[in-house]
Design an enzyme around this catalytic site. Sequence first.
Site, PDB file in Angstrom:
ATOM      1  N   LYS A  52       0.841  -1.206   0.000  1.00 29.79           N
ATOM      2  CA  LYS A  52       0.000   0.000   0.000  1.00 29.79           C
ATOM      3  C   LYS A  52       0.872   1.250   0.000  1.00 29.79           C
ATOM      4  O   LYS A  52       0.585   2.231  -0.684  1.00 29.79           O
ATOM      5  CB  LYS A  52      -0.939  -0.012   1.218  1.00 29.79           C
ATOM      6  CG  LYS A  52      -2.063  -1.030   1.053  1.00 29.79           C
ATOM      7  CD  LYS A  52      -2.828  -1.309   2.323  1.00 29.79           C
ATOM      8  CE  LYS A  52      -3.757  -2.496   2.126  1.00 29.79           C
ATOM      9  NZ  LYS A  52      -4.424  -2.972   3.333  1.00 29.79           N
ATOM     10  N   GLN A  96      -4.818  -2.192   9.538  1.00 35.51           N
ATOM     11  CA  GLN A  96      -4.631  -3.482   8.873  1.00 35.51           C
ATOM     12  C   GLN A  96      -5.196  -4.613   9.737  1.00 35.51           C
ATOM     13  O   GLN A  96      -4.859  -4.727  10.909  1.00 35.51           O
ATOM     14  CB  GLN A  96      -3.129  -3.708   8.592  1.00 35.51           C
ATOM     15  CG  GLN A  96      -2.824  -4.956   7.785  1.00 35.51           C
ATOM     16  CD  GLN A  96      -3.430  -4.917   6.379  1.00 35.51           C
ATOM     17  OE1 GLN A  96      -3.295  -3.940   5.661  1.00 35.51           O
ATOM     18  NE2 GLN A  96      -4.091  -5.990   5.984  1.00 35.51           N
ATOM     19  N   ASP A 119     -11.088   2.243   3.817  1.00 30.01           N
ATOM     20  CA  ASP A 119     -11.369   0.809   3.645  1.00 30.01           C
ATOM     21  C   ASP A 119     -12.872   0.569   3.510  1.00 30.01           C
ATOM     22  O   ASP A 119     -13.299  -0.528   3.156  1.00 30.01           O
ATOM     23  CB  ASP A 119     -10.846   0.023   4.866  1.00 30.01           C
ATOM     24  CG  ASP A 119      -9.516  -0.654   4.577  1.00 30.01           C
ATOM     25  OD1 ASP A 119      -9.196  -0.867   3.398  1.00 30.01           O
ATOM     26  OD2 ASP A 119      -8.797  -0.991   5.552  1.00 30.01           O
TER      27      ASP A 119
END
Length: 292
Positions: A52, A96, A119
Amino acid sequence: MKLIDGKQTAQDLKKDIAVEVADFIRQYGRRPHLAAVLVGEDPASQTYVRNKEKDCKEVGMDSSLYKFPDTITREELISCVQTINDDPEIDGLIVQLPLPDHLDAQEIIETIDPSKDVDGFHPVNVGRMVLGLPSFVSATPAGIADLLEYYKIPTQGKECVIIGRSNIVGKPLANLLSQKGPGGDCTVTLCHSRTKELDKICRRADILIAALGRPGFLKANMVKEGAVVIDVGISRVEDKNTKSGFRLAGDVDFEQVAPRCSYITPVPGGVGPMTRVSLLKNTLKAALKHIK
Ligand code: NAD
């Protein structure tokens, strides 16, 4: 059979994003900025976060990594998320997953400012998406929708079967594909581990999406001739012929299924790269929203 090349599509889309990022920098004098919070030493999570950061750099965005040992307390992690929420220089924030067992992932997600939740996991974004309102759509479903659009695969009136009802793939994808309008209008059946006669249901599908995390699960006898097959699964399977001793495998038995399909995604190189692009798109969207 046509192979859907997610890697190439992602490269093309990243070029467009880089142009938009350059415009953003010219207009507003700063770069869009993504922050990632990583807890513990899980090798897969470390790779995802590294990728990322690499993607951000490639399109001209800033990224920051907040890395913690897996002994971090709930209070410390929430305080970190709140600090990032309050930082006007940061546009997007991802935590994460998975988190260590002593941390409640849902609670942490709910502390993220929905306007930075790139997200798309916060209930506000999930709810808005279900209502068809502007929102951050989670990266994998958005990436799949982009792939279908890029390859001009029609969705209107099509029978779509999704295997797997997770909060990050199956459920949001079912909503997205059944929304009214372009890229939607599918008749969606969402299957899971308790579904009866799965083979029969799968054979109805014009668009068949496997997201269950069982390598090679989808066999040729579950696929209608001419179907579009999207393989979301990524599992590590032992392979003594590779240097690392393992390889990545999808949920589809590719060799068997590919000859029956009109389109199919490979693993790796299908949905995975598109998921990464969606995160960049959401970060740019968040940055534009913050500026305005
Ligand atoms: P999950 O692991 O949370 O859940 C699996 C789902 O599959 C459940 O809903 C379960 O009901 C269903 N299932 C399990 N066995 C089944 C069976 N025999 N028949 C029918 N349904 C069954 O799901 P997830 O987090 O969405 O992950 C699924 C797979 O997708 C994993 O391999 C994961 O690594 C992969 N994944 C890939 C990406 C990507 O970017 N390519 C992103 C997210 C997840």
